[in-house]
Design an enzyme around this catalytic site. Sequence first.
Site: not given
Length: 116
Positions: A18-19, A22
């Site tokens: 997820h990170e 980003h």
Amino acid sequence: MLSLIWFILILGAIVSVHEFGHFIFAKLSNTYVYEFSIGMGKKIFGKKKKGGETEFCLRAIPLGGYVMIAGEDVEDDKIPKDRQMCNKGFLSRFLVLFAGAFFNFIFAFIILFISA
């Protein structure tokens, strides 16, 4: 106890993917990234490449993570305005924010096909 270890490993993988979503889209849009961190709390390990801008960290509590992006909350006078998220166009900001969830979606499909 083994269930707890599996929970932490799986959650860590989900948070990392997820990170990373980003992070990669922030870098692709030439936005300054201060820190890419897995975990919360006190820093256990931190590494910053020589001449690099992003510090990669592993933190004490293995639940969660974050990517600290310049201009995400407020403007920073130390970073050029064109490298801050608040000064990017709508599409760039949207893609950086959406990329985390999108990467989790892709990750779920990969796990589904690997496990089938």
